[in-house]
Write an enzyme that holds these catalytic residues in place. Structure first.
Site, PDB file in Angstrom:
ATOM      1  N   CYS A   1      12.457  -5.455  -0.730  1.00 28.99           N
ATOM      2  CA  CYS A   1      13.726  -4.891  -0.259  1.00 28.99           C
ATOM      3  C   CYS A   1      14.548  -5.873   0.560  1.00 28.99           C
ATOM      4  O   CYS A   1      15.770  -5.745   0.636  1.00 28.99           O
ATOM      5  CB  CYS A   1      13.461  -3.626   0.553  1.00 28.99           C
ATOM      6  SG  CYS A   1      12.888  -2.240  -0.468  1.00 28.99           S
TER       7      CYS A   1
ATOM      8  N   HIS B   1       6.633  -2.848  -2.795  1.00 31.59           N
ATOM      9  CA  HIS B   1       7.460  -1.829  -2.156  1.00 31.59           C
ATOM     10  C   HIS B   1       6.691  -0.524  -1.955  1.00 31.59           C
ATOM     11  O   HIS B   1       6.730   0.071  -0.873  1.00 31.59           O
ATOM     12  CB  HIS B   1       8.723  -1.556  -2.963  1.00 31.59           C
ATOM     13  CG  HIS B   1       9.471  -0.366  -2.437  1.00 31.59           C
ATOM     14  ND1 HIS B   1      10.239  -0.418  -1.296  1.00 31.59           N
ATOM     15  CD2 HIS B   1       9.484   0.937  -2.843  1.00 31.59           C
ATOM     16  CE1 HIS B   1      10.720   0.784  -1.038  1.00 31.59           C
ATOM     17  NE2 HIS B   1      10.282   1.626  -1.960  1.00 31.59           N
TER      18      HIS B   1
ATOM     19  N   ASP C   1      -7.433   7.139   0.485  1.00 32.50           N
ATOM     20  CA  ASP C   1      -7.282   6.109  -0.545  1.00 32.50           C
ATOM     21  C   ASP C   1      -6.806   6.770  -1.822  1.00 32.50           C
ATOM     22  O   ASP C   1      -7.068   7.958  -2.052  1.00 32.50           O
ATOM     23  CB  ASP C   1      -8.603   5.367  -0.792  1.00 32.50           C
ATOM     24  CG  ASP C   1      -9.533   6.158  -1.712  1.00 32.50           C
ATOM     25  OD1 ASP C   1      -9.589   5.864  -2.922  1.00 32.50           O
ATOM     26  OD2 ASP C   1     -10.196   7.099  -1.221  1.00 32.50           O
TER      27      ASP C   1
ATOM     28  N   ASP D   1     -16.883   2.264  -2.617  1.00 31.05           N
ATOM     29  CA  ASP D   1     -17.284   3.583  -3.095  1.00 31.05           C
ATOM     30  C   ASP D   1     -18.597   3.441  -3.854  1.00 31.05           C
ATOM     31  O   ASP D   1     -18.892   2.392  -4.435  1.00 31.05           O
ATOM     32  CB  ASP D   1     -16.187   4.167  -3.990  1.00 31.05           C
ATOM     33  CG  ASP D   1     -16.336   5.660  -4.185  1.00 31.05           C
ATOM     34  OD1 ASP D   1     -17.249   6.252  -3.582  1.00 31.05           O
ATOM     35  OD2 ASP D   1     -15.537   6.232  -4.946  1.00 31.05           O
TER      36      ASP D   1
ATOM     37  N   CYS E   1      13.657  -0.145   4.322  1.00 31.16           N
ATOM     38  CA  CYS E   1      12.337  -0.742   4.092  1.00 31.16           C
ATOM     39  C   CYS E   1      12.400  -2.238   4.403  1.00 31.16           C
ATOM     40  O   CYS E   1      13.344  -2.921   4.024  1.00 31.16           O
ATOM     41  CB  CYS E   1      11.907  -0.517   2.643  1.00 31.16           C
ATOM     42  SG  CYS E   1      10.280  -1.214   2.254  1.00 31.16           S
TER      43      CYS E   1
ATOM     44  N   CYS F   1      10.022  -4.461   3.422  1.00 30.42           N
ATOM     45  CA  CYS F   1       9.091  -5.196   2.561  1.00 30.42           C
ATOM     46  C   CYS F   1       9.777  -6.412   1.931  1.00 30.42           C
ATOM     47  O   CYS F   1      11.010  -6.541   1.927  1.00 30.42           O
ATOM     48  CB  CYS F   1       8.509  -4.285   1.483  1.00 30.42           C
ATOM     49  SG  CYS F   1       9.618  -3.928   0.097  1.00 30.42           S
TER      50      CYS F   1
END
Length: 352
Positions: free
Chosen positions: A313, A339, A254, A76, A308, A310
């Site tokens: 999890c 997560h 974002d 940015d 999930c 991830c």
């Protein structure tokens, strides 16, 4: 547009890039991000300019080498810092016709359109953002008109510098300003489109005063951007707002929401009856929050989310995460961040 091809990889669209403002996504490292399915990061030209500085980053091989991140990076421009820093406290700087002056910690820092692009090129960014003049939606017409004039003028200087000095296949995106005024948005968009930008971001605050998505002006601005180009809803991060913006045509997002909220002990979970069939176009009821510090989770053996995949999890219980957070161990924030990031990458997968 199904994907965005950049020097450091191909990004399927729509995509969500977490904010790594100062060169880091707080509490997690690159391997965590890759495991979560993160396709790219957003870093900030202004903050990296002040610390560690462009010379240091360049000496260490650019942002990818410096941060250990091999996938795409958007930088940015620093224009939003004009809005968030100088607007709130005039003593922190001023906006001049050809540059922005920042004053912090007794130091004076200058950011011009030319320097903005030169720094981003030295960082090795995949996508550079042009320097813009950011405003609040409720600013008067005179302020919005000045912002558009400045953004257009700076946009030309940014593009000229980019074309003269770029040596890679990096891309330069413009930012469309104009507040809630359609005529100003159109004037800004038409001028920037003629300059040859590869994509465009929605400039300014994307929410109304009461925190709702500024749908009308977001939709109108998306219509101004040619089909087949990146339409970047900068700072849009609530799941329901992302879905609304995808319907408008936006394909890149974002926000700090997933990582910041994880550090404040708020985790995102898909409601199983929706996610099991991949149907998330159901209004605001397709997800819920879990607050892992609540006492109800003290002996809870279940993962944060049963659907999930991830690292958190598949390996840890709600009870264990609650324990980590209750003793203030940093692993708790890392697992929560992992997560939440996976929730957002799963959301993008469902939308694709």
């Amino acid at each position: 547009m199904k994907s965005l091809t950049l020097p450091h990889g191909n990004v399927p669209l729509p995509a969500f890039f977490p904010d790594a403002t100062r060169g880091v996504v707080r509490t997690v490292d690159s391997s965590d991000l890759v495991a979560c399915g993160v396709g790219g990061l957003v870093m900030n030209t202004y903050h990296l300019m002040t610390k560690p500085g462009p010379a240091t980053i360049k000496s260490l091989g650019g942002l990818h080498s410096f941060s250990g991140w091999s996938r795409p990076i958007i930088t940015d421009s620093g224009g939003f810092q004009v809005f968030s820093l100088i607007r709130e406290n005039a003593a922190l700087g001023e906006i001049r016709s050809n540059e922005i002056i920042f004053r912090r910690d007794g130091k004076k820092t200058t950011l011009s359109p030319e320097k903005c692009i030169q720094y981003q090129l030295s960082y090795g960014s995949d996508v550079l953002m042009a320097l813009d003049y950011c405003t609040h939606p409720n600013d008067p017409y005179e302020v919005q008109a000045r912002a558009v004039d400045t953004t257009i003028r700076w946009g030309k200087q940014c593009m000229d510098t980019f074309l003269k000095q770029k040596k890679t296949d990096s891309q330069l995106f413009g930012i469309i300003q104009g507040g809630n005024d359609r005529a100003l948005r159109k004037e800004c968009a038409e001028a920037l489109i003629q300059m040859g930008y590869s994509g465009f971001g929605f400039g300014g605050w994307p929410l109304t005063e009461d925190g709702r998505l500024a749908e009308e002006i977001l939709a109108y601005t998306a219509e101004l951007i040619p089909t087949g180009m990146i339409k970047y809803a900068m700072g849009v991060g609530k799941p329901e707002n992302i879905i609304a913006c995808v319907k408008m045509g936006y394909n890149l997002f974002d926000c700090v929401i997933p990582t910041r909220e994880a550090r404040h002990n708020r985790l995102y979970v898909f409601k199983e009856e929706f996610a099991s069939r991949g149907d998330i176009d159901l209004g605001r009821d397709f997800y819920q929050y879990i607050y892992p510090l609540d006492d109800v989770y003290r002996r809870d053996p279940r993962p944060i989310s049963a659907i999930c995949d991830c690292h958190t999890c598949t390996n840890y219980s709600r009870g264990y995460i609650r324990h980590l957070l209750s003793i203030g161990d940093g692993l708790g924030n890392r697992l929560g961040t992992i997560h939440n990031l996976r929730f957002f990458t799963m959301l993008m997968e469902m939308l694709r």
